[in-house]
Design a protein around this motif. Structure first.
Motif, PDB file in Angstrom:
ATOM      1  N   TRP A  15      -5.235  -4.509 -22.800  1.00 17.81           N
ATOM      2  CA  TRP A  15      -5.549  -5.111 -21.505  1.00 17.81           C
ATOM      3  C   TRP A  15      -4.299  -5.175 -20.618  1.00 17.81           C
ATOM      4  CZ3 TRP A  15      -8.867  -9.924 -23.183  1.00 17.81           C
ATOM      5  CH2 TRP A  15     -10.158  -9.499 -23.503  1.00 17.81           C
ATOM      6  N   GLU A  16      -3.175  -5.573 -21.205  1.00 18.02           N
ATOM      7  CA  GLU A  16      -1.942  -5.647 -20.427  1.00 18.02           C
ATOM      8  C   GLU A  16      -1.528  -4.271 -19.915  1.00 18.02           C
ATOM      9  OE1 GLU A  16       0.737  -7.528 -23.130  1.00 18.02           O
ATOM     10  OE2 GLU A  16       0.188  -9.545 -22.465  1.00 18.02           O
ATOM     11  N   ALA A  17      -1.648  -3.251 -20.757  1.00 19.51           N
ATOM     12  CA  ALA A  17      -1.307  -1.890 -20.336  1.00 19.51           C
ATOM     13  C   ALA A  17      -2.242  -1.436 -19.227  1.00 19.51           C
ATOM     14  CB  ALA A  17      -1.383  -0.937 -21.519  1.00 19.51           C
ATOM     15  N   ASP A  18      -3.519  -1.749 -19.341  1.00 24.98           N
ATOM     16  CA  ASP A  18      -4.479  -1.379 -18.314  1.00 24.98           C
ATOM     17  C   ASP A  18      -4.167  -2.110 -17.010  1.00 24.98           C
ATOM     18  OD1 ASP A  18      -6.846  -0.029 -17.398  1.00 24.98           O
ATOM     19  OD2 ASP A  18      -7.875  -1.983 -17.497  1.00 24.98           O
ATOM     20  N   LEU A  19      -3.793  -3.392 -17.104  1.00 26.22           N
ATOM     21  CA  LEU A  19      -3.432  -4.160 -15.908  1.00 26.22           C
ATOM     22  C   LEU A  19      -2.195  -3.575 -15.237  1.00 26.22           C
ATOM     23  CD1 LEU A  19      -3.947  -6.632 -14.130  1.00 26.22           C
ATOM     24  CD2 LEU A  19      -2.465  -7.927 -15.657  1.00 26.22           C
ATOM     25  N   ARG A  20      -1.155  -3.217 -16.010  1.00 26.88           N
ATOM     26  CA  ARG A  20       0.039  -2.605 -15.449  1.00 26.88           C
ATOM     27  C   ARG A  20      -0.292  -1.281 -14.768  1.00 26.88           C
ATOM     28  NH1 ARG A  20       2.395  -2.828 -20.400  1.00 26.88           N
ATOM     29  NH2 ARG A  20       2.823  -4.983 -20.921  1.00 26.88           N
ATOM     30  N   ARG A  21      -1.135  -0.472 -15.408  1.00 28.73           N
ATOM     31  CA  ARG A  21      -1.537   0.811 -14.837  1.00 28.73           C
ATOM     32  C   ARG A  21      -2.255   0.598 -13.512  1.00 28.73           C
ATOM     33  NH1 ARG A  21      -6.068   3.355 -14.445  1.00 28.73           N
ATOM     34  NH2 ARG A  21      -7.164   1.956 -15.861  1.00 28.73           N
ATOM     35  N   ARG A  22      -3.163  -0.367 -13.441  1.00 31.59           N
ATOM     36  CA  ARG A  22      -3.902  -0.626 -12.206  1.00 31.59           C
ATOM     37  C   ARG A  22      -2.979  -1.150 -11.107  1.00 31.59           C
ATOM     38  NH1 ARG A  22      -9.781  -3.120 -13.704  1.00 31.59           N
ATOM     39  NH2 ARG A  22     -10.418  -1.487 -15.130  1.00 31.59           N
ATOM     40  N   GLU A  23      -2.026  -2.023 -11.502  1.00 31.94           N
ATOM     41  CA  GLU A  23      -1.074  -2.528 -10.500  1.00 31.94           C
ATOM     42  C   GLU A  23      -0.226  -1.385  -9.940  1.00 31.94           C
ATOM     43  OE1 GLU A  23       1.061  -5.551 -12.606  1.00 31.94           O
ATOM     44  OE2 GLU A  23      -0.360  -7.122 -12.037  1.00 31.94           O
ATOM     45  N   ASP A  24       0.253  -0.502 -10.805  1.00 30.14           N
ATOM     46  CA  ASP A  24       1.035   0.651 -10.346  1.00 30.14           C
ATOM     47  C   ASP A  24       0.207   1.540  -9.429  1.00 30.14           C
ATOM     48  OD1 ASP A  24       3.180  -0.261 -11.787  1.00 30.14           O
ATOM     49  OD2 ASP A  24       2.871   1.104 -13.491  1.00 30.14           O
ATOM     50  N   GLU A  25      -1.045   1.718  -9.775  1.00 31.20           N
ATOM     51  CA  GLU A  25      -1.928   2.546  -8.963  1.00 31.20           C
ATOM     52  C   GLU A  25      -2.131   1.928  -7.584  1.00 31.20           C
ATOM     53  OE1 GLU A  25      -6.554   3.714  -9.238  1.00 31.20           O
ATOM     54  OE2 GLU A  25      -5.395   4.095 -11.069  1.00 31.20           O
ATOM     55  N   LEU A  26      -2.299   0.606  -7.522  1.00 34.71           N
ATOM     56  CA  LEU A  26      -2.448  -0.067  -6.236  1.00 34.71           C
ATOM     57  C   LEU A  26      -1.172   0.041  -5.405  1.00 34.71           C
ATOM     58  CD1 LEU A  26      -4.412  -3.344  -7.037  1.00 34.71           C
ATOM     59  CD2 LEU A  26      -5.127  -1.484  -5.544  1.00 34.71           C
ATOM     60  N   LYS A  27      -0.008  -0.076  -6.044  1.00 34.95           N
ATOM     61  CA  LYS A  27       1.259   0.031  -5.320  1.00 34.95           C
ATOM     62  C   LYS A  27       1.428   1.434  -4.755  1.00 34.95           C
ATOM     63  CE  LYS A  27       3.707  -3.515  -7.892  1.00 34.95           C
ATOM     64  NZ  LYS A  27       4.764  -3.781  -8.874  1.00 34.95           N
ATOM     65  N   ARG A  28       1.020   2.448  -5.524  1.00 39.46           N
ATOM     66  CA  ARG A  28       1.120   3.818  -5.041  1.00 39.46           C
ATOM     67  C   ARG A  28       0.196   4.045  -3.847  1.00 39.46           C
ATOM     68  NH1 ARG A  28      -0.379   6.367  -9.869  1.00 39.46           N
ATOM     69  NH2 ARG A  28       0.818   5.119 -11.304  1.00 39.46           N
ATOM     70  N   ARG A  29      -0.986   3.463  -3.869  1.00 43.02           N
ATOM     71  CA  ARG A  29      -1.928   3.630  -2.762  1.00 43.02           C
ATOM     72  C   ARG A  29      -1.393   2.977  -1.487  1.00 43.02           C
ATOM     73  NH1 ARG A  29      -7.772   2.288  -5.415  1.00 43.02           N
ATOM     74  NH2 ARG A  29      -7.852   4.088  -6.793  1.00 43.02           N
ATOM     75  N   GLU A  30      -0.748   1.820  -1.641  1.00 50.81           N
ATOM     76  CA  GLU A  30      -0.229   1.127  -0.480  1.00 50.81           C
ATOM     77  C   GLU A  30       1.009   1.825   0.075  1.00 50.81           C
ATOM     78  OE1 GLU A  30       0.444  -2.853  -1.803  1.00 50.81           O
ATOM     79  OE2 GLU A  30      -1.683  -3.346  -1.824  1.00 50.81           O
ATOM     80  N   GLY A  31       1.671   2.598  -0.758  1.00 52.52           N
ATOM     81  CA  GLY A  31       2.841   3.351  -0.324  1.00 52.52           C
ATOM     82  C   GLY A  31       4.060   2.486  -0.140  1.00 52.52           C
ATOM     83  N   GLY A  32       4.165   1.445  -0.871  1.00 55.52           N
ATOM     84  CA  GLY A  32       5.294   0.532  -0.785  1.00 55.52           C
ATOM     85  C   GLY A  32       6.543   1.161  -1.363  1.00 55.52           C
ATOM     86  N   PRO A  33       7.725   0.552  -1.093  1.00 59.03           N
ATOM     87  CA  PRO A  33       8.977   1.115  -1.585  1.00 59.03           C
ATOM     88  C   PRO A  33       9.082   1.078  -3.104  1.00 59.03           C
ATOM     89  CG  PRO A  33       9.350  -1.023  -0.525  1.00 59.03           C
ATOM     90  CD  PRO A  33       7.917  -0.651  -0.309  1.00 59.03           C
ATOM     91  N   GLU A  34       8.449   0.128  -3.737  1.00 58.80           N
ATOM     92  CA  GLU A  34       8.557   0.086  -5.191  1.00 58.80           C
ATOM     93  C   GLU A  34       7.490   0.959  -5.838  1.00 58.80           C
ATOM     94  OE1 GLU A  34       6.264  -3.479  -3.770  1.00 58.80           O
ATOM     95  OE2 GLU A  34       8.252  -2.813  -3.287  1.00 58.80           O
ATOM     96  N   SER A  35       6.906   1.869  -5.041  1.00 61.49           N
ATOM     97  CA  SER A  35       5.858   2.722  -5.580  1.00 61.49           C
ATOM     98  C   SER A  35       6.412   3.886  -6.383  1.00 61.49           C
ATOM     99  CB  SER A  35       4.978   3.257  -4.450  1.00 61.49           C
ATOM    100  OG  SER A  35       5.736   4.101  -3.625  1.00 61.49           O
ATOM    101  N   THR A  36       7.704   4.161  -6.239  1.00 61.39           N
ATOM    102  CA  THR A  36       8.268   5.272  -7.003  1.00 61.39           C
ATOM    103  C   THR A  36       8.478   4.850  -8.441  1.00 61.39           C
ATOM    104  OG1 THR A  36      10.492   4.596  -6.395  1.00 61.39           O
ATOM    105  CG2 THR A  36       9.443   6.280  -5.009  1.00 61.39           C
ATOM    106  N   PRO A  37       7.964   5.631  -9.359  1.00 60.76           N
ATOM    107  CA  PRO A  37       8.140   5.268 -10.758  1.00 60.76           C
ATOM    108  C   PRO A  37       9.598   5.459 -11.173  1.00 60.76           C
ATOM    109  CG  PRO A  37       6.956   7.339 -10.580  1.00 60.76           C
ATOM    110  CD  PRO A  37       7.144   6.815  -9.189  1.00 60.76           C
ATOM    111  N   PRO A  38      10.080   4.651 -12.083  1.00 57.95           N
ATOM    112  CA  PRO A  38      11.467   4.784 -12.525  1.00 57.95           C
ATOM    113  C   PRO A  38      11.684   6.112 -13.237  1.00 57.95           C
ATOM    114  CG  PRO A  38      10.312   3.176 -13.872  1.00 57.95           C
ATOM    115  CD  PRO A  38       9.374   3.590 -12.772  1.00 57.95           C
ATOM    116  N   ALA A  39      12.860   6.689 -13.003  1.00 60.97           N
ATOM    117  CA  ALA A  39      13.193   7.981 -13.630  1.00 60.97           C
ATOM    118  C   ALA A  39      13.519   7.732 -15.097  1.00 60.97           C
ATOM    119  CB  ALA A  39      14.378   8.605 -12.916  1.00 60.97           C
ATOM    120  N   SER A  40      13.056   8.670 -15.930  1.00 59.94           N
ATOM    121  CA  SER A  40      13.362   8.506 -17.341  1.00 59.94           C
ATOM    122  C   SER A  40      14.260   9.572 -17.860  1.00 59.94           C
ATOM    123  CB  SER A  40      12.110   8.449 -18.177  1.00 59.94           C
ATOM    124  OG  SER A  40      11.164   9.400 -17.804  1.00 59.94           O
TER     125      SER A  40
END
Length: 131
Positions: free
Chosen positions: A106-131
């Motif tokens: 559930w936590e992983a699914d929640l994190r995935r959905r939050e990241d997806e929402l941030k990407r849709r909004e196009g916010g500055p923290e929408s870029t995923p961290p480089a690995s």
């Protein structure tokens, strides 16, 4: 007091015989079907219960245990408190592990959905961290 005993004793005998007849399996009722014995016990208030107790039922214990008390005699085990029962403790541990895996999913699914929402909004923290 004696007058009350004259009525209470046959009533108690009738109730006992009635319950005994109802708890008796059909194949252990002798001479008549069990339904007929019930009517005899209830209609003939004093004689019916006496006849049932004297001749209406097989009095020997059948093999295999036919009464509830005989069912439990063979499977009697020592009772163990839940805190000392290893099977119960293992089931709790298994249940906790299962709940933890569901929670992690559930936590992983929640994190995935939050990241997806941030990407849709196009916010500055929408870029995923480089690995």
């Amino acid at each position: 007091m004696l007058r009350a005993l004259i009525y209470l004793l046959p009533l108690a005998l009738t109730i006992y015989a009635f319950i005994d007849c109802l708890n008796t399996p059909e194949d252990e009722a002798k001479h008549l079907p069990k339904v007929a014995w019930v009517f005899i016990i209830l209609l003939f208030w004093i004689v019916g219960p006496i006849v049932w107790l004297a001749a209406g039922k097989l009095r020997q214990v059948p093999e295999g245990g036919r009464t509830p008390s005989e069912w439990h005699r063979g499977s009697r085990r020592q009772w163990v408190a839940p805190d000392d029962n290893p099977d119960f403790l293992k089931s709790l541990k298994d249940e906790n592990e299962k709940d933890e895996t569901v929670l992690k999913d559930w936590e992983a699914d929640l994190r995935r959905r939050e990241d997806e929402l941030k990407r849709r909004e196009g916010g500055p923290e929408s870029t995923p961290p480089a690995s």
